[in-house]
Design a protein around this motif. Structure first.
Motif, PDB file in Angstrom:
ATOM      1  N   PHE A   1       8.329  -3.551  11.630  1.00 54.38           N
ATOM      2  CA  PHE A   1       7.388  -2.910  10.717  1.00 54.38           C
ATOM      3  C   PHE A   1       7.716  -1.429  10.563  1.00 54.38           C
ATOM      4  N   ASP A   2       7.756  -0.964   9.320  1.00 54.87           N
ATOM      5  CA  ASP A   2       7.971   0.445   8.993  1.00 54.87           C
ATOM      6  C   ASP A   2       6.727   1.006   8.316  1.00 54.87           C
ATOM      7  N   LEU A   3       6.631   2.331   8.279  1.00 51.69           N
ATOM      8  CA  LEU A   3       5.577   2.997   7.527  1.00 51.69           C
ATOM      9  C   LEU A   3       6.079   3.347   6.136  1.00 51.69           C
ATOM     10  N   TYR A   4       5.200   3.175   5.150  1.00 49.08           N
ATOM     11  CA  TYR A   4       5.491   3.463   3.747  1.00 49.08           C
ATOM     12  C   TYR A   4       4.367   4.313   3.164  1.00 49.08           C
ATOM     13  N   VAL A   5       4.643   4.953   2.030  1.00 47.94           N
ATOM     14  CA  VAL A   5       3.616   5.678   1.285  1.00 47.94           C
ATOM     15  C   VAL A   5       3.791   5.344  -0.190  1.00 47.94           C
TER      16      VAL A   5
ATOM     17  N   THR B   1      11.748   3.214  13.129  1.00 48.61           N
ATOM     18  CA  THR B   1      12.781   2.762  14.057  1.00 48.61           C
ATOM     19  C   THR B   1      13.046   1.279  13.807  1.00 48.61           C
ATOM     20  N   PRO B   2      13.986   0.664  14.530  1.00 49.56           N
ATOM     21  CA  PRO B   2      14.172  -0.786  14.388  1.00 49.56           C
ATOM     22  C   PRO B   2      13.002  -1.611  14.927  1.00 49.56           C
ATOM     23  N   HIS B   3      12.034  -0.944  15.551  1.00 49.80           N
ATOM     24  CA  HIS B   3      10.892  -1.660  16.126  1.00 49.80           C
ATOM     25  C   HIS B   3       9.615  -1.384  15.324  1.00 49.80           C
ATOM     26  N   ARG B   4       8.451  -1.472  15.948  1.00 52.61           N
ATOM     27  CA  ARG B   4       7.193  -1.437  15.205  1.00 52.61           C
ATOM     28  C   ARG B   4       6.663  -0.019  14.986  1.00 52.61           C
ATOM     29  N   GLU B   5       6.391   0.310  13.729  1.00 49.12           N
ATOM     30  CA  GLU B   5       5.580   1.474  13.371  1.00 49.12           C
ATOM     31  C   GLU B   5       4.407   0.953  12.553  1.00 49.12           C
ATOM     32  N   GLN B   6       3.191   1.172  13.037  1.00 52.31           N
ATOM     33  CA  GLN B   6       2.007   0.566  12.431  1.00 52.31           C
ATOM     34  C   GLN B   6       0.815   1.523  12.521  1.00 52.31           C
ATOM     35  N   PHE B   7      -0.303   1.132  11.896  1.00 58.00           N
ATOM     36  CA  PHE B   7      -1.599   1.810  11.987  1.00 58.00           C
ATOM     37  C   PHE B   7      -1.508   3.310  11.676  1.00 58.00           C
TER      38      PHE B   7
ATOM     39  N   LYS C   1      -2.720   9.193  -2.380  1.00 60.56           N
ATOM     40  CA  LYS C   1      -1.642   8.496  -1.688  1.00 60.56           C
ATOM     41  C   LYS C   1      -2.221   7.481  -0.709  1.00 60.56           C
ATOM     42  N   LEU C   2      -1.527   6.378  -0.574  1.00 61.76           N
ATOM     43  CA  LEU C   2      -1.909   5.339   0.377  1.00 61.76           C
ATOM     44  C   LEU C   2      -0.735   5.120   1.322  1.00 61.76           C
ATOM     45  N   TYR C   3      -0.977   5.301   2.617  1.00 61.53           N
ATOM     46  CA  TYR C   3       0.027   5.004   3.642  1.00 61.53           C
ATOM     47  C   TYR C   3      -0.251   3.605   4.185  1.00 61.53           C
ATOM     48  N   PHE C   4       0.813   2.882   4.555  1.00 64.94           N
ATOM     49  CA  PHE C   4       0.617   1.533   5.085  1.00 64.94           C
ATOM     50  C   PHE C   4       1.838   1.125   5.900  1.00 64.94           C
ATOM     51  N   SER C   5       1.737  -0.022   6.543  1.00 62.73           N
ATOM     52  CA  SER C   5       2.826  -0.578   7.346  1.00 62.73           C
ATOM     53  C   SER C   5       3.284  -1.885   6.715  1.00 62.73           C
ATOM     54  N   SER C   6       4.595  -2.140   6.786  1.00 63.32           N
ATOM     55  CA  SER C   6       5.108  -3.371   6.189  1.00 63.32           C
ATOM     56  C   SER C   6       6.443  -3.746   6.805  1.00 63.32           C
ATOM     57  N   ASP C   7       6.715  -5.055   6.796  1.00 68.51           N
ATOM     58  CA  ASP C   7       8.038  -5.545   7.186  1.00 68.51           C
ATOM     59  C   ASP C   7       8.801  -6.043   5.962  1.00 68.51           C
TER      60      ASP C   7
ATOM     61  N   PRO D   1       6.309   1.974  -3.697  1.00 67.86           N
ATOM     62  CA  PRO D   1       6.254   2.343  -2.277  1.00 67.86           C
ATOM     63  C   PRO D   1       7.561   2.952  -1.792  1.00 67.86           C
ATOM     64  N   THR D   2       7.460   3.987  -0.963  1.00 66.82           N
ATOM     65  CA  THR D   2       8.611   4.686  -0.411  1.00 66.82           C
ATOM     66  C   THR D   2       8.617   4.581   1.105  1.00 66.82           C
ATOM     67  N   ASN D   3       9.740   4.126   1.654  1.00 63.56           N
ATOM     68  CA  ASN D   3       9.891   4.083   3.108  1.00 63.56           C
ATOM     69  C   ASN D   3       9.940   5.504   3.650  1.00 63.56           C
ATOM     70  N   MET D   4       9.261   5.765   4.772  1.00 58.39           N
ATOM     71  CA  MET D   4       9.149   7.116   5.289  1.00 58.39           C
ATOM     72  C   MET D   4      10.372   7.581   6.082  1.00 58.39           C
TER      73      MET D   4
END
Length: 624
Positions: free
Chosen positions: A290-294, A315-321, A276-282, A306-309
């Motif tokens: 930015f949301d987190l995806y897997v 949230t409506p704001h930044r989820e990254q790294f 699995k690869l997790y990542f951030s994307s808008d 890719p699936t949104n977590m």
């Protein structure tokens, strides 16, 4: 004289023209994301709302929070009502970056529409978190812009703009980012730093590598060379690339298929088993920013969808790294959308039966009012690394995660009993039921979730209080089986659902509906019939000891405005005194006379006797 007037007029036109050109130039630099130069130019211009907003953004995007707060603060002082709501959020975070939590909380409360108390939140974390972090910088030079660190065999790999020949980049006037690898000394410092080859490092940005367990496959972020227009700006988004290590070089460098020129896909982290690869994307379809995806990584190197977590993480704001533990059960990531201390904070979320739970802020021993991000950890040694701009620019830090003593934990959420909707802004308190001593307290956030550390073999009472709701409490006892989690859902019922005589009016006020209380003409004493009606109110107030009300007295339109106002004040006060004599605490009651100003039957001075009697009334409004 005409000559001087001509010169003055010419000079005025010239200055106005120069001013116009300067603002146009500043806007052009801002649109190109040359924020350092844009900010310097905006400082020279008249401070309009647009200038202040762009200047604040230019400073904000380069972590200069003191200057960002100054610009946003001036904008709020001069144009508060016309400011986009998102700037309440930015202004609050800029203030947190300066350490001004009092002002920041007041602004964030406007944005969230419920109270915020960051110092209390931090104190609660300090008490509740079962670990602390011991942190130290990994380089003596704090101007290299190091971040995005990853484990790379017995070494580390990271991104940095330490290559002076690769730049400058207009955003921050620093070189473009490249990838490096290094060893870590016994003192936690980077040593033997070497750049990755030119097959990886190009003339654009590379950052955030992640590696397969055998070190033969790498994923990393790279900025696209193609710029696309977004909201009137030309933007180069970020993509994830895959590379293979063969014959002592990185080859087959290809962009993953779910990357795009039209949005960013970045910050990859690979699970230990490589599946699995997790990542951030808008990318479109997320929660916002930015949301987190897997995404699944197949054995043949292809990818799933890719699936949104989901909203528990995003949230409506930044989820990254993101970073995932070796066993795949704990997700670490950075966010400014969950409650924190300012900027990006580091959070963890544990998976239960494959579903990631509410993220937990990692506390003030690792998080600051600035951006803290890029957290990775070795689960066996409890040692790891992170990045932070707490000193004004991105730097890497090593840490040791120090365990606290075994602790118990109670957690849950607060919901409306009937709708099952979360109730943000509810105050949840933990008490010793034998002594009634308050142990801990928290105002729940947007997800209405709470958590407290407890002790073994001890009784507790947990209570929830919110305006216009019936307080709810539960008792529980911990046992001695080690670390346990007790999840308690507090279901609260609003007054108007619980009682037939309580209604929510169209104007949003919650009213206790009783028979009308009649007063004799020009009198304010409580008659026996009025006392009988008020006794219903007394019973209600005794039933709900946290309820507070306003007694509002109204008159008919006969007599003068001033006379009616004085008469209504006396009637409201007389009603209040009756309730006090029945044992209701005075601090729960307020009285107010409205005179003839608020008529139920809008008949002015031409009212029938029946209409006058309807307007001559007492109303009981619930305040909390």
């Amino acid at each position: 004289m005409k000559k001087y007037l001509y010169l003055i007029c010419t000079l005025s036109v010239t200055l106005a023209s120069a001013q116009k050109i300067s603002e146009k130039q500043a806007d052009k630099l801002f649109a190109e994301r040359s924020y350092v130069k844009a900010a310097a130019m905006y400082e020279q211009l008249p401070q309009s709302q647009k200038v202040l907003q762009n200047m604040g953004d230019a400073y904000f995007n380069n972590f200069q929070m003191k200057d960002a707060a100054r610009a946003y603060g001036q904008m709020f002082a001069t144009a508060k009502d016309s400011i986009n709501k998102e700037y309440q959020f930015r202004y609050a975070h800029a203030l947190m970056g300066t350490g001004d939590y009092t002002k920041a909380d007041s602004i964030m409360a406007i944005y969230l529409k419920f109270p915020v108390n960051t110092p209390k939140f931090m104190a609660n974390l300090k008490r509740n978190l079962p670990w602390n972090y011991i942190i130290q910088p990994m380089a003596k030079n704090t101007s290299n812009g190091d971040f995005g660190i990853a484990f790379y065999g017995d070494k580390v790999a990271f991104s940095s703009y330490r290559n002076a020949a690769a730049g400058p980049y207009g955003w921050n006037d620093k070189p473009f980012l490249d990838l490096y690898n290094a060893s870590v000394s016994d003192k936690g410092l980077l040593t033997g730093i070497q750049p990755f080859p030119k097959s990886i490092n190009t003339k654009t940005h590379e950052s955030n590598p992640t590696f397969s367990a055998d070190g033969r496959v790498m994923f990393f972020s790279r900025t696209n060379t193609k710029r696309v227009e977004v909201n009137g700006e030309k933007v180069a988004h970020v993509s994830i690339y895959r590379a293979e290590f063969q014959n002592n070089d990185w080859v087959n460098v290809t962009r993953v298929p779910f990357s795009s020129d039209n949005y960013s896909v970045e910050h990859p982290t690979l699970t230990r088993d490589g599946k699995k690869l997790y990542f951030s994307s808008d990318m479109p379809g997320g929660q916002g920013s930015f949301d987190l995806y897997v995404v699944d990584v197949n054995e043949d190197g292809t990818f799933g969808t890719p699936t949104n977590m989901g909203t528990s993480i995003n949230t409506p704001h930044r989820e990254q790294f993101p970073f995932i533990s070796d066993d795949g059960t704990i997700l670490y990531f950075a966010s400014d959308g969950h409650q924190g201390m300012g900027g990006l904070d580091i959070f963890s979320s544990k998976a239960y039966d494959g579903v990631f739970a509410k993220p937990v802020n990692q506390g003030e021993t690792i998080n600051t009012g600035m951006d803290d991000f890029g957290y990775i950890i070795n689960d066996k040694t409890h040692k790891g690394y992170l990045a932070s701009n707490r000193k004004g620019s991105d730097n890497l830090y090593s840490f040791y995660k120090e365990e606290n003593e075994e602790s118990y934990f109670v957690e849950g959420e607060v919901k409306d009993k009937n709708t099952k909707d979360p109730l943000p802004g509810t105050t949840v308190s933990l008490y010793d039921p034998d002594t009634n001593q308050l142990i801990a307290q928290i105002v729940v956030g947007a997800q209405a979730e709470y958590g407290f550390v407890t002790e073994p073999n001890k009784k507790y009472r947990i209570e929830a209080i919110k305006d216009f709701y019936i307080p709810h409490a539960e008792e529980f006892t911990t046992n001695e089986q080690g670390k346990l989690r007790y999840t308690i859902e507090l279901f609260m019922e609003c007054y108007d659902d619980a009682e037939e005589i309580i209604n929510k009016r169209q104007d949003g006020k919650v009213q206790i509906v009783l028979e009308n209380i009649y007063f004799d003409l020009d009198k304010w004493d409580i008659k026996p019939d009025a006392a009988r009606i008020l006794d219903v109110l007394v019973d209600l107030l005794r039933k709900y000891p946290a309820m507070e009300i306003e007694i509002g007295a109204h008159t008919d339109s006969r007599a003068s405005d001033m006379y009616n106002l004085l008469l209504s004040n006396r009637r409201a006060a007389s009603t209040l005194e009756y309730l006090v004599k029945q044992g209701i605490k005075r601090k729960r009651l307020r009285s107010k006379g409205y005179g003839e100003r608020v008529q139920l039957v809008k008949c002015g001075n031409d009212c029938s006797e029946g209409e006058h009697s309807i307007n001559r009334r007492c109303e009981f409004i619930i305040l909390k």
